[in-house]
Motif scaffolding. Structure first.
Motif, short mmCIF file in Angstrom:
data_model
loop_
_atom_site.label_atom_id
_atom_site.label_comp_id
_atom_site.label_asym_id
_atom_site.label_seq_id
_atom_site.Cartn_x
_atom_site.Cartn_y
_atom_site.Cartn_z
N LYS A 23 -65.77 84.20 -92.63
CA LYS A 23 -64.99 83.63 -93.72
C LYS A 23 -65.66 82.35 -94.19
N ARG A 24 -65.63 82.16 -95.48
CA ARG A 24 -66.19 80.94 -96.03
C ARG A 24 -65.24 79.79 -95.77
N THR A 25 -65.81 78.63 -95.62
CA THR A 25 -64.99 77.44 -95.44
C THR A 25 -64.92 76.67 -96.75
N ALA A 26 -63.98 75.76 -96.84
CA ALA A 26 -63.84 74.96 -98.06
C ALA A 26 -65.09 74.13 -98.29
N HIS A 27 -65.76 73.71 -97.22
CA HIS A 27 -66.98 72.93 -97.36
C HIS A 27 -68.09 73.77 -98.00
N GLN A 28 -68.19 75.05 -97.64
CA GLN A 28 -69.20 75.93 -98.22
C GLN A 28 -68.91 76.22 -99.68
N LEU A 29 -67.66 76.11 -100.09
CA LEU A 29 -67.27 76.40 -101.48
C LEU A 29 -67.24 75.13 -102.34
N ALA A 30 -67.85 74.06 -101.87
CA ALA A 30 -67.83 72.81 -102.62
C ALA A 30 -68.55 72.94 -103.96
N GLU A 31 -69.54 73.83 -104.05
CA GLU A 31 -70.29 74.01 -105.29
C GLU A 31 -69.66 75.06 -106.20
N ALA A 32 -68.58 75.69 -105.77
CA ALA A 32 -67.92 76.72 -106.59
C ALA A 32 -67.18 76.07 -107.75
N PHE A 33 -66.99 76.84 -108.82
CA PHE A 33 -66.32 76.36 -110.03
C PHE A 33 -64.81 76.47 -109.85
N CYS A 34 -64.13 75.34 -109.90
CA CYS A 34 -62.67 75.31 -109.79
C CYS A 34 -62.08 75.43 -111.19
N PHE A 35 -61.35 76.51 -111.46
CA PHE A 35 -60.82 76.71 -112.81
C PHE A 35 -59.32 76.53 -112.89
N ALA A 36 -58.63 76.40 -111.77
CA ALA A 36 -57.18 76.15 -111.81
C ALA A 36 -56.75 75.47 -110.53
N THR A 37 -55.81 74.55 -110.67
CA THR A 37 -55.26 73.82 -109.53
C THR A 37 -53.75 73.89 -109.60
N ARG A 38 -53.12 74.26 -108.51
CA ARG A 38 -51.65 74.28 -108.45
C ARG A 38 -51.20 73.09 -107.63
N VAL A 39 -50.28 72.32 -108.20
CA VAL A 39 -49.78 71.11 -107.55
C VAL A 39 -48.28 71.29 -107.34
N PHE A 40 -47.83 71.10 -106.11
CA PHE A 40 -46.40 71.17 -105.83
C PHE A 40 -46.08 70.24 -104.67
N ASP A 41 -44.80 69.92 -104.55
CA ASP A 41 -44.33 69.03 -103.49
C ASP A 41 -43.68 69.84 -102.39
N ASP A 42 -43.85 69.38 -101.16
CA ASP A 42 -43.24 70.03 -100.01
C ASP A 42 -42.75 68.93 -99.08
N ILE A 43 -41.72 69.25 -98.32
CA ILE A 43 -41.13 68.25 -97.42
C ILE A 43 -41.48 68.60 -95.97
N ASN A 44 -41.83 67.58 -95.22
CA ASN A 44 -42.09 67.74 -93.80
C ASN A 44 -40.74 67.78 -93.09
N PRO A 45 -40.41 68.86 -92.38
CA PRO A 45 -39.07 68.98 -91.78
C PRO A 45 -38.79 67.96 -90.68
N THR A 46 -39.82 67.46 -90.04
CA THR A 46 -39.57 66.51 -88.95
C THR A 46 -39.41 65.08 -89.44
N THR A 47 -40.24 64.67 -90.41
CA THR A 47 -40.18 63.28 -90.88
C THR A 47 -39.38 63.13 -92.17
N ARG A 48 -39.06 64.24 -92.83
CA ARG A 48 -38.31 64.23 -94.09
C ARG A 48 -39.06 63.48 -95.20
N GLU A 49 -40.39 63.51 -95.16
CA GLU A 49 -41.20 62.88 -96.20
C GLU A 49 -41.73 63.95 -97.14
N TRP A 50 -41.79 63.60 -98.42
CA TRP A 50 -42.33 64.51 -99.42
C TRP A 50 -43.83 64.31 -99.52
N HIS A 51 -44.57 65.42 -99.62
CA HIS A 51 -46.02 65.38 -99.75
C HIS A 51 -46.44 66.25 -100.92
#
Length: 108
Positions: A23-51
């Protein structure tokens, strides 16, 4: 004459040595063309912090598509790289389109 009982011979399974695709790693795909990014928020169930979590869809020079899922909300999480087919890419783009930021290519 006596009838001789013959037990069927069981064939032994053949052992094939398959070379597992790495499997390729994210480091090996550093030169790949990124054409879409999905951004969303999620909460850590233990600390109740949003990330904020960012997933990127990339295309390599050989025409393969990969989804690089951002590191999770827990400490020590790594990016996960998943290969996608072209149909799966379109399904990913149609799923929650309000979360997708498209990359604008400028220049020529």
């Amino acid at each position: 004459m006596f009838k001789r009982e013959v037990t069927p011979v069981k064939a032994k399974p053949r052992m094939y040595l398959r070379v597992a695709k790495r499997k390729r790693t994210a480091h090996q795909l550093a030169e790949a063309f990124c054409f879409a990014t999905r951004v969303f928020d999620d909460i850590n169930p233990t600390t109740r912090e949003w990330h904020e979590i960012r997933d990127r869809m990339v295309r390599t020079a050989d025409g393969c598509f990969y989804l690089i899922e951002g590191p999770g909300i827990n400490p020590g999480d790594r990016e996960v790289v998943t290969p996608y087919s072209l149909n799966a890419v379109f399904a990913w783009l149609r799923d929650c389109p309000e979360q997708i930021e498209r990359t604008v290519v400028v220049g020529g």
